[in-house]
Scaffold this active site. Structure first.
Site, PDB file in Angstrom:
ATOM      1  N   HIS A 326      47.638  39.336  37.483  1.00 36.09           N
ATOM      2  CA  HIS A 326      47.301  40.563  36.764  1.00 36.09           C
ATOM      3  C   HIS A 326      48.382  41.000  35.789  1.00 36.09           C
ATOM      4  O   HIS A 326      48.077  41.712  34.831  1.00 36.09           O
ATOM      5  CB  HIS A 326      47.019  41.695  37.758  1.00 36.09           C
ATOM      6  CG  HIS A 326      45.669  41.600  38.398  1.00 36.09           C
ATOM      7  ND1 HIS A 326      45.434  40.820  39.511  1.00 36.09           N
ATOM      8  CD2 HIS A 326      44.482  42.157  38.074  1.00 36.09           C
ATOM      9  CE1 HIS A 326      44.155  40.920  39.850  1.00 36.09           C
ATOM     10  NE2 HIS A 326      43.557  41.714  38.993  1.00 36.09           N
ATOM     11  N   GLY A 327      49.623  40.628  36.022  1.00 38.67           N
ATOM     12  CA  GLY A 327      50.642  41.048  35.076  1.00 38.67           C
ATOM     13  C   GLY A 327      52.038  40.645  35.489  1.00 38.67           C
ATOM     14  O   GLY A 327      52.306  40.395  36.667  1.00 38.67           O
TER      15      GLY A 327
END
Length: 481
Positions: A326-327
């Site tokens: 996700h990041g």
């Protein structure tokens, strides 16, 4: 180009008319049109990154053909690794280079060794996490002989770049989507109407629920040090509905748009906030990613078939990698690890498949036990989202410590907080509609279908709510992933 924009409102009808009325006599021309349209759609954001999609498409197309022809195990594995290194290499460089560099420098500084290293001003290509996983799964399936390689480059290019789900999913498998590019499509009025209905609901989720919740969630998270515990809880709840309305809204629009062109994408969200435990939540949340990690990471690692130690290891790997996907921030890793901690007791006690049906199936209301389980699961999910939303780990812990104070039992209050009341009413309306549609593919799929007058009155009500309560336009959250 984003779905809730004037640009897309002009783009979609033009492509639709060309697709069904100009190129409809030739399947090849339809596929070419989809490729050109998809590249235009993506290039509208930044044309420079079209080369990444094209290069990834070329690599996996030719690697897939070579893997299928090659009989030697070593050479087949080498070809597979070419695909993995190209796809993960692109993803790693654009998304994680600065993260690893900064942490490398910090680690040496901690031990008293100063290193001078400059971060790069890297622009993250929109949707790179989605289309790299989509092409990578194709090569892995061909390698495992679960899929025959395509000989049609245009169809494969259309599969990789298909504009409805290009930048934020669902992450489609070649086994489901690619064959649909081989088959002649016929316009079906019922499918188009159903697609428009799902687009309508997706837009409502995005511009009414997500964008309005975002306004208050952003304010509360940005000013968390000055607010009461009860207000911080409200901020976490606002973000909980923001991210769901934002991401599932995108998926609904993508699936609906695909249906307009005769394609069927798989469901990506199945009303996850009505789950009765975390295992059920992860079967219902971002299903295309969850099943991707299950099939291509968890099961190859051994899943839950090995020793207790290996099972625990595999669970933490899949959730931490999911968080990192996700990041490039430690907050996402902590979020993933926290969900692993939630999930482990359920798995180890063999209760992870207790709730395979829909909650209160065939009933209007859940039992007290079902409601209690749903409430606890929702509360755990809200708590985990704090780490997902926080800027740093320190911010997350500061936010959480601010909740557990005496002010937790006060009335929520923040500047212009009374203006949030309509948003809370809209969220309650949204939850009620989702509850009654929880046995369908999306919230309003069959709502009021038996009464034509009520059905159309409801559609107009949704349109009015979209125009009246549309929040400040914001990019879809998952564009950054």
């Amino acid at each position: 180009m984003i779905f809730n924009s004037l640009d897309f409102a002009i783009f979609l009808p033009i492509v639709f008319v060309l697709y069904w009325f100009v190129t409809n006599r030739s399947l090849k021309l339809q596929n070419v049109l989809l490729v050109v349209s998809s590249y235009f759609f993506y290039g509208w954001w930044d044309w420079r990154f079209l080369s990444l999609i094209l290069f990834s498409t070329l690599v996996d197309f030719f690697v897939g053909k070579a893997v299928a022809k090659e009989q030697g195990k070593t050479k087949r594995r080498m070809l597979l690794w070419i695909s993995i290194l190209v796809n993960i290499g692109f993803l790693g460089f654009f998304k994680y280079y600065n993260f690893f560099l900064d942490n490398f420098v910090s680690a040496f500084s901690f031990f008293g060794n100063e290193i001078n290293a400059n971060s790069l001003n890297i622009i993250l290509p929109v949707g790179i996490s989605f289309y790299t996983f989509q092409t990578l799964s194709y090569t892995i399936d061909v390698y495992n002989r679960k899929l025959k390689p395509t000989q049609d480059f245009i169809s494969f290019a259309a599969f990789v770049s298909f504009f409805p789900q290009l930048v934020a999913g669902p992450i489609e498998r070649a086994t489901n989507l690619l064959p649909q590019f081989y088959a002649k499509r016929k316009f079906k009025y019922a499918n188009a109407v159903d697609g428009l209905r799902q687009i309508l609901w997706g837009l409502f989720k995005k511009v009414v629920i997500a964008d309005n919740c975002a306004k208050y969630a952003n304010y509360i998270f940005d000013n968390s040090a000055d607010l009461s515990g009860s207000t911080l809880v409200l901020g976490a709840v606002f973000f909980t509905f923001q991210i769901y309305g934002d991401f599932s809204g995108y998926s609904d629009i993508a699936i609906g748009v695909s249906r307009l062109f005769g394609f069927n994408l798989k469901q990506n969200f199945a009303f996850p906030y009505f789950s009765r435990d975390i295992a059920e939540f992860w079967r219902r949340w971002h299903m295309s990613l969850s099943t991707w990690f299950r099939d291509y990471l968890y099961i190859p690692l051994g899943g839950s078939r090995g020793t207790l130690t290996k099972t625990i290891r595999n669970v933490f790997i899949i959730f931490i990698v999911s968080g990192f996907w996700h990041g490039a921030n430690w907050t996402f890793i902590i979020w993933g690890a926290l969900n692993a901690l939630y999930f482990l007791p359920i798995l180890l006690t063999k209760n992870n498949r207790n709730h395979l049906n829909t909650i209160a199936e065939g009933k209007y209301l859940p039992s007290f036990k079902e409601f209690s389980l749903m409430f606890v699961t929702f509360a755990l999910t809200v708590f985990a989202w704090i780490f997902f939303r926080a800027e740093t780990i320190a911010h997350a812990f500061s936010y959480i410590s601010g909740i557990f104070t005496e002010s937790l039992f006060s009335m929520p209050y923040f500047k212009d907080g009374t203006l949030a009341i309509p948003t809370l009413i809209l969220v309650m309306f949204f939850v009620i509609i989702e509850w009654f549609g929880r046995e369908d593919q999306y919230g309003i799929e069959s709502l009021l279908m038996k009464n034509k007058l009520l059905k159309w009155c409801f559609y107009y009500l949704i349109l009015i709510l979209i125009f009246v309560f549309a929040g400040t336009s914001q990019e879809f959250i998952y564009f950054q992933f």
